[in-house]
Structure formats: structure tokens, C-alpha cells
Design a protein around this motif. Structure first.
Motif, PDB file in Angstrom:
ATOM      1  N   LYS A 122     -34.250  20.739 -40.165  1.00 21.10           N
ATOM      2  CA  LYS A 122     -32.964  21.293 -40.605  1.00 21.10           C
ATOM      3  C   LYS A 122     -32.211  20.308 -41.497  1.00 21.10           C
ATOM      4  O   LYS A 122     -31.554  20.704 -42.458  1.00 21.10           O
ATOM      5  CB  LYS A 122     -32.120  21.693 -39.410  1.00 21.10           C
ATOM      6  N   ALA A 123     -32.316  19.009 -41.181  1.00 19.28           N
ATOM      7  CA  ALA A 123     -31.667  17.991 -42.016  1.00 19.28           C
ATOM      8  C   ALA A 123     -32.308  17.955 -43.401  1.00 19.28           C
ATOM      9  O   ALA A 123     -31.614  17.784 -44.407  1.00 19.28           O
ATOM     10  CB  ALA A 123     -31.752  16.625 -41.353  1.00 19.28           C
ATOM     11  N   PHE A 124     -33.628  18.117 -43.447  1.00 22.58           N
ATOM     12  CA  PHE A 124     -34.314  18.142 -44.741  1.00 22.58           C
ATOM     13  C   PHE A 124     -33.854  19.342 -45.557  1.00 22.58           C
ATOM     14  O   PHE A 124     -33.695  19.253 -46.771  1.00 22.58           O
ATOM     15  CB  PHE A 124     -35.832  18.185 -44.530  1.00 22.58           C
ATOM     16  N   LEU A 125     -33.628  20.472 -44.900  1.00 18.80           N
ATOM     17  CA  LEU A 125     -33.192  21.671 -45.616  1.00 18.80           C
ATOM     18  C   LEU A 125     -31.752  21.564 -46.115  1.00 18.80           C
ATOM     19  O   LEU A 125     -31.345  22.336 -46.983  1.00 18.80           O
ATOM     20  CB  LEU A 125     -33.351  22.906 -44.726  1.00 18.80           C
ATOM     21  N   ARG A 126     -30.986  20.609 -45.603  1.00 19.11           N
ATOM     22  CA  ARG A 126     -29.616  20.406 -46.087  1.00 19.11           C
ATOM     23  C   ARG A 126     -29.568  19.584 -47.374  1.00 19.11           C
ATOM     24  O   ARG A 126     -28.524  19.521 -48.026  1.00 19.11           O
ATOM     25  CB  ARG A 126     -28.770  19.748 -45.002  1.00 19.11           C
ATOM     26  N   ILE A 127     -30.681  18.971 -47.737  1.00 19.82           N
ATOM     27  CA  ILE A 127     -30.748  18.240 -49.011  1.00 19.82           C
ATOM     28  C   ILE A 127     -30.639  19.272 -50.137  1.00 19.82           C
ATOM     29  O   ILE A 127     -31.172  20.377 -50.022  1.00 19.82           O
ATOM     30  CB  ILE A 127     -32.084  17.461 -49.113  1.00 19.82           C
ATOM     31  N   PRO A 128     -29.968  18.950 -51.242  1.00 15.29           N
ATOM     32  CA  PRO A 128     -29.855  19.920 -52.337  1.00 15.29           C
ATOM     33  C   PRO A 128     -31.234  20.444 -52.782  1.00 15.29           C
ATOM     34  O   PRO A 128     -32.226  19.717 -52.805  1.00 15.29           O
ATOM     35  CB  PRO A 128     -29.184  19.114 -53.453  1.00 15.29           C
ATOM     36  N   LYS A 129     -31.249  21.723 -53.118  1.00 16.50           N
ATOM     37  CA  LYS A 129     -32.509  22.402 -53.420  1.00 16.50           C
ATOM     38  C   LYS A 129     -33.261  21.761 -54.582  1.00 16.50           C
ATOM     39  O   LYS A 129     -34.489  21.679 -54.555  1.00 16.50           O
ATOM     40  CB  LYS A 129     -32.246  23.875 -53.717  1.00 16.50           C
ATOM     41  N   VAL A 130     -32.558  21.291 -55.584  1.00 15.84           N
ATOM     42  CA  VAL A 130     -33.216  20.674 -56.740  1.00 15.84           C
ATOM     43  C   VAL A 130     -33.992  19.426 -56.309  1.00 15.84           C
ATOM     44  O   VAL A 130     -35.133  19.216 -56.728  1.00 15.84           O
ATOM     45  CB  VAL A 130     -32.177  20.323 -57.830  1.00 15.84           C
ATOM     46  N   ILE A 131     -33.402  18.632 -55.460  1.00 13.09           N
ATOM     47  CA  ILE A 131     -34.066  17.417 -54.983  1.00 13.09           C
ATOM     48  C   ILE A 131     -35.273  17.767 -54.122  1.00 13.09           C
ATOM     49  O   ILE A 131     -36.330  17.151 -54.236  1.00 13.09           O
ATOM     50  CB  ILE A 131     -33.064  16.523 -54.218  1.00 13.09           C
ATOM     51  N   ARG A 132     -35.124  18.796 -53.260  1.00 10.64           N
ATOM     52  CA  ARG A 132     -36.260  19.223 -52.436  1.00 10.64           C
ATOM     53  C   ARG A 132     -37.411  19.718 -53.299  1.00 10.64           C
ATOM     54  O   ARG A 132     -38.580  19.450 -52.999  1.00 10.64           O
ATOM     55  CB  ARG A 132     -35.837  20.328 -51.475  1.00 10.64           C
ATOM     56  N   ILE A 133     -37.115  20.438 -54.366  1.00 14.25           N
ATOM     57  CA  ILE A 133     -38.161  20.933 -55.267  1.00 14.25           C
ATOM     58  C   ILE A 133     -38.880  19.767 -55.940  1.00 14.25           C
ATOM     59  O   ILE A 133     -40.110  19.770 -56.049  1.00 14.25           O
ATOM     60  CB  ILE A 133     -37.567  21.912 -56.309  1.00 14.25           C
ATOM     61  N   ILE A 134     -38.133  18.769 -56.381  1.00 15.14           N
ATOM     62  CA  ILE A 134     -38.746  17.585 -57.005  1.00 15.14           C
ATOM     63  C   ILE A 134     -39.633  16.854 -56.000  1.00 15.14           C
ATOM     64  O   ILE A 134     -40.764  16.468 -56.315  1.00 15.14           O
ATOM     65  CB  ILE A 134     -37.661  16.656 -57.588  1.00 15.14           C
ATOM     66  N   ILE A 135     -39.134  16.672 -54.773  1.00 14.21           N
ATOM     67  CA  ILE A 135     -39.914  15.998 -53.736  1.00 14.21           C
ATOM     68  C   ILE A 135     -41.207  16.763 -53.477  1.00 14.21           C
ATOM     69  O   ILE A 135     -42.291  16.184 -53.412  1.00 14.21           O
ATOM     70  CB  ILE A 135     -39.091  15.837 -52.447  1.00 14.21           C
ATOM     71  N   GLN A 136     -41.117  18.081 -53.333  1.00 20.39           N
ATOM     72  CA  GLN A 136     -42.309  18.877 -53.054  1.00 20.39           C
ATOM     73  C   GLN A 136     -43.268  18.898 -54.238  1.00 20.39           C
ATOM     74  O   GLN A 136     -44.480  18.925 -54.049  1.00 20.39           O
ATOM     75  CB  GLN A 136     -41.923  20.295 -52.642  1.00 20.39           C
ATOM     76  N   ALA A 137     -42.757  18.863 -55.456  1.00 21.88           N
ATOM     77  CA  ALA A 137     -43.635  18.826 -56.633  1.00 21.88           C
ATOM     78  C   ALA A 137     -44.442  17.527 -56.660  1.00 21.88           C
ATOM     79  O   ALA A 137     -45.649  17.544 -56.930  1.00 21.88           O
ATOM     80  CB  ALA A 137     -42.813  18.972 -57.908  1.00 21.88           C
ATOM     81  N   VAL A 138     -43.780  16.412 -56.361  1.00 29.87           N
ATOM     82  CA  VAL A 138     -44.488  15.129 -56.309  1.00 29.87           C
ATOM     83  C   VAL A 138     -45.527  15.146 -55.188  1.00 29.87           C
ATOM     84  O   VAL A 138     -46.660  14.685 -55.368  1.00 29.87           O
ATOM     85  CB  VAL A 138     -43.481  13.965 -56.122  1.00 29.87           C
TER      86      VAL A 138
END
Length: 80
Positions: free
Chosen positions: A37-53
């Protein structure tokens, strides 16, 4: 260290972050769901970049393991 070793080491946190994002494995356990849940609170753009890497690292590592690509340098691979 050769490039393939670096990729293999990078696959560990990449897989952990992917599991955290999806809430599977140990992060799906009720005692660990707070991290998901804490990971999902990170802004979506940052999560997308993290997942792309993470996807790039995991796909590169899988291709190296399957022999599709060869990341060893010529100094590490004397057969060339």
C-alpha cells in the motif's frame, strides 16, 4: 565484474520491486500488505518509471540466461 553478473545481481531487487508492486509473494501476506500500500502511494509517474526499469532488467537477465544475448566482454570470453 562482467556485465552478466551485474545484470543477475540487478534482477534481485527488480523482482522484489515487481512483487511489491503486484502485492504477491511475501508482500501479499497480511503482515506485509502495508508495504504494498505504501508503494501504491508513490506518484504514478515514478511507479511507472520504476516498473519500466525493472522490466528492462528482468527481460535482459532472462535473455542472457536463455542465451539469446551475450553480455560478456571479449576479455571475459577468450573463445572469440
Amino acid at each position: 565484474m562482467e556485465s552478466s553478473g551485474v545484470i543477475y545481481l540487478a534482477m534481485l531487487p527488480a523482482m522484489a520491486l515487481t512483487m511489491l508492486h503486484l502485492g504477491i509473494g511475501p508482500f501479499g501476506h497480511p503482515s506485509m500488505i502495508k508495504h504494498h500500500k505504501a508503494f501504491l502511494r508513490i506518484p504514478k509517474v515514478i511507479r511507472i518509471i520504476i516498473q519500466a526499469v525493472c522490466v528492462v532488467v528482468l527481460v535482459t537477465g532472462a535473455a542472457q540466461m536463455l542465451g539469446v544475448i551475450d553480455l560478456t566482454t571479449s576479455a571475459d570470453n577468450p573463445a572469440e
